[in-house]
Scaffold this motif. Sequence first.
Motif, PDB file in Angstrom:
ATOM      1  N   ALA A   1       0.822  -1.211   0.000  1.00 43.80           N
ATOM      2  CA  ALA A   1       0.000   0.000   0.000  1.00 43.80           C
ATOM      3  C   ALA A   1       0.851   1.255   0.000  1.00 43.80           C
ATOM      4  CB  ALA A   1      -0.933  -0.001   1.209  1.00 43.80           C
ATOM      5  N   THR A   2       2.065   1.178   0.584  1.00 48.47           N
ATOM      6  CA  THR A   2       2.929   2.359   0.639  1.00 48.47           C
ATOM      7  C   THR A   2       3.318   2.839  -0.757  1.00 48.47           C
ATOM      8  OG1 THR A   2       4.806   0.851   0.981  1.00 48.47           O
ATOM      9  CG2 THR A   2       3.859   1.901   2.937  1.00 48.47           C
ATOM     10  N   LYS A   3       3.298   1.946  -1.725  1.00 52.90           N
ATOM     11  CA  LYS A   3       3.629   2.348  -3.097  1.00 52.90           C
ATOM     12  C   LYS A   3       2.521   3.184  -3.727  1.00 52.90           C
ATOM     13  CE  LYS A   3       6.540  -1.702  -4.014  1.00 52.90           C
ATOM     14  NZ  LYS A   3       6.738  -2.914  -4.873  1.00 52.90           N
ATOM     15  N   MET A   4       1.308   3.098  -3.157  1.00 55.45           N
ATOM     16  CA  MET A   4       0.170   3.824  -3.705  1.00 55.45           C
ATOM     17  C   MET A   4      -0.107   5.131  -2.974  1.00 55.45           C
ATOM     18  SD  MET A   4      -2.557   0.732  -4.379  1.00 55.45           S
ATOM     19  CE  MET A   4      -2.607   0.204  -2.661  1.00 55.45           C
ATOM     20  N   CYS A   5       0.659   5.416  -1.916  1.00 55.32           N
ATOM     21  CA  CYS A   5       0.400   6.586  -1.084  1.00 55.32           C
ATOM     22  C   CYS A   5       0.954   7.842  -1.747  1.00 55.32           C
ATOM     23  CB  CYS A   5       1.030   6.398   0.297  1.00 55.32           C
ATOM     24  SG  CYS A   5       0.640   7.716   1.453  1.00 55.32           S
ATOM     25  N   ASP A   6       0.112   8.876  -1.859  1.00 55.63           N
ATOM     26  CA  ASP A   6       0.516  10.116  -2.528  1.00 55.63           C
ATOM     27  C   ASP A   6       0.934  11.217  -1.560  1.00 55.63           C
ATOM     28  OD1 ASP A   6      -0.239   9.479  -5.408  1.00 55.63           O
ATOM     29  OD2 ASP A   6      -2.123   9.066  -4.384  1.00 55.63           O
ATOM     30  N   ALA A   7       0.535  11.103  -0.301  1.00 58.09           N
ATOM     31  CA  ALA A   7       0.890  12.143   0.667  1.00 58.09           C
ATOM     32  C   ALA A   7       0.766  11.603   2.082  1.00 58.09           C
ATOM     33  CB  ALA A   7      -0.004  13.370   0.499  1.00 58.09           C
ATOM     34  N   ILE A   8       1.580  12.174   2.965  1.00 56.92           N
ATOM     35  CA  ILE A   8       1.501  11.905   4.392  1.00 56.92           C
ATOM     36  C   ILE A   8       1.115  13.216   5.066  1.00 56.92           C
ATOM     37  CG2 ILE A   8       2.673  11.056   6.453  1.00 56.92           C
ATOM     38  CD1 ILE A   8       4.409  10.604   3.136  1.00 56.92           C
ATOM     39  N   LEU A   9       0.095  13.167   5.908  1.00 59.31           N
ATOM     40  CA  LEU A   9      -0.319  14.316   6.706  1.00 59.31           C
ATOM     41  C   LEU A   9      -0.114  13.954   8.163  1.00 59.31           C
ATOM     42  CD1 LEU A   9      -1.797  17.041   7.221  1.00 59.31           C
ATOM     43  CD2 LEU A   9      -3.960  15.768   7.085  1.00 59.31           C
ATOM     44  N   SER A  10       0.634  14.778   8.885  1.00 57.01           N
ATOM     45  CA  SER A  10       0.812  14.519  10.316  1.00 57.01           C
ATOM     46  C   SER A  10       0.335  15.707  11.122  1.00 57.01           C
ATOM     47  CB  SER A  10       2.277  14.194  10.655  1.00 57.01           C
ATOM     48  OG  SER A  10       3.095  15.353  10.575  1.00 57.01           O
ATOM     49  N   GLY A  11      -0.174  15.412  12.329  1.00 59.42           N
ATOM     50  CA  GLY A  11      -0.673  16.457  13.210  1.00 59.42           C
ATOM     51  C   GLY A  11      -0.250  16.200  14.641  1.00 59.42           C
ATOM     52  N   TYR A  12      -1.209  16.213  15.565  1.00 55.40           N
ATOM     53  CA  TYR A  12      -0.913  16.089  16.996  1.00 55.40           C
ATOM     54  C   TYR A  12      -0.225  14.770  17.314  1.00 55.40           C
ATOM     55  CZ  TYR A  12      -1.725  15.929  22.062  1.00 55.40           C
ATOM     56  OH  TYR A  12      -1.560  15.844  23.415  1.00 55.40           O
ATOM     57  N   LEU A  13       0.867  14.870  18.091  1.00 56.84           N
ATOM     58  CA  LEU A  13       1.617  13.695  18.513  1.00 56.84           C
ATOM     59  C   LEU A  13       1.465  13.482  20.007  1.00 56.84           C
ATOM     60  CD1 LEU A  13       4.980  14.283  16.592  1.00 56.84           C
ATOM     61  CD2 LEU A  13       2.922  13.100  15.810  1.00 56.84           C
ATOM     62  N   GLY A  14       1.364  12.232  20.398  1.00 56.80           N
ATOM     63  CA  GLY A  14       1.289  11.905  21.817  1.00 56.80           C
ATOM     64  C   GLY A  14       2.649  11.843  22.472  1.00 56.80           C
ATOM     65  N   SER A  15       3.719  11.740  21.657  1.00 55.61           N
ATOM     66  CA  SER A  15       5.081  11.677  22.188  1.00 55.61           C
ATOM     67  C   SER A  15       6.064  11.968  21.066  1.00 55.61           C
ATOM     68  CB  SER A  15       5.386  10.286  22.762  1.00 55.61           C
ATOM     69  OG  SER A  15       5.411   9.311  21.720  1.00 55.61           O
ATOM     70  N   ALA A  16       7.290  12.354  21.438  1.00 52.51           N
ATOM     71  CA  ALA A  16       8.324  12.595  20.435  1.00 52.51           C
ATOM     72  C   ALA A  16       8.710  11.298  19.729  1.00 52.51           C
ATOM     73  CB  ALA A  16       9.548  13.231  21.089  1.00 52.51           C
ATOM     74  N   ALA A  17       8.599  10.175  20.436  1.00 49.66           N
ATOM     75  CA  ALA A  17       8.914   8.879  19.823  1.00 49.66           C
ATOM     76  C   ALA A  17       8.014   8.625  18.620  1.00 49.66           C
ATOM     77  CB  ALA A  17       8.779   7.765  20.848  1.00 49.66           C
TER      78      ALA A  17
END
Length: 299
Positions: free
Chosen positions: A72-88
């Motif tokens: 599925a990663t080959k079909m992904c066109d964008a990554i959106l990231s927002g609120y994180l629960g930790s730096a890890a």
Amino acid sequence: MKRVLSIQSHVVFGCAGNSAAVFPMRRMGIEVWPINTVQFSNHTQYQQGWKGIAMPAGHISELLDGLSAIEATKMCDAILSGYLGSAAQGQEIMTAVKKIKQDNPNAIYFCDPVMGHPEKGCIVAPEVEVFFKESALASADIIAPNLLELESLSGMTINTLEQVIAANEQLLEKGVKMVLVKHLSRAGIQKGCFEMLLTTKEGSYHISRPLYDFDEKRQPVGAGDLISAVMLANLMAGYSAVDAFERTNAAVDSVMKETFKQGAYELQLIESQAQFNAPNIRVNATKVAYPVMFHNAIT
């Protein structure tokens, strides 16, 4: 059809994080794969409190491994990231961005650098701010801070529109291709308006929408998450940066207007859904700075 991996918070009730982002993007024709960094009963600004947990370390990586196994990663066109629960979790997102860009060199990373608002009850770990400054900024194609987050990312004190532009151009020099400042706040130029600024290599563009008179103790949460999601969906649909900016501003205004009309505390996404695909654009973006010279090109 474009596909977006959206990694951010989730609330069971209401609209914040993925709960504010997934439905609008899907309504706009985007296939969205949500991964939740936390799962809360409701957003953290309710006076009654909230319940829930941050997802454990390894959660994002494990899900990414599963997506990779089925290609599925080959079909992904964008990554959106927002609120994180930790730096890890941030470092796991960096691994995801690297993997997806390896599998699809045309994929982009849209980073919403949520650093928290302690006075409003939104708390993030101090290490998360370090992550955004030292890791996410170097990998992001598009970044969408508010004014306080822009100050942290740039190391500047910002009180004027000119300083916002200078800070945005600094981020472009570091490799980001597009900066969307989601709330100009004190650096704005129009009283009584909610203002945003978009900066690309072509220059900076200012836009505004009405500022609705919500109860000070019941300001809707999740508008920033909605802005990032709708902006990304418009870009994925092929609109230019400025056109996407105008469409996003109009769509979000419709949501805020309906939320105010209903006297609601949560964003009225369902009632406003027609505006995601066909926004009523009443305000156009105005160019406020000339192009800056970079070797970067917008993806």
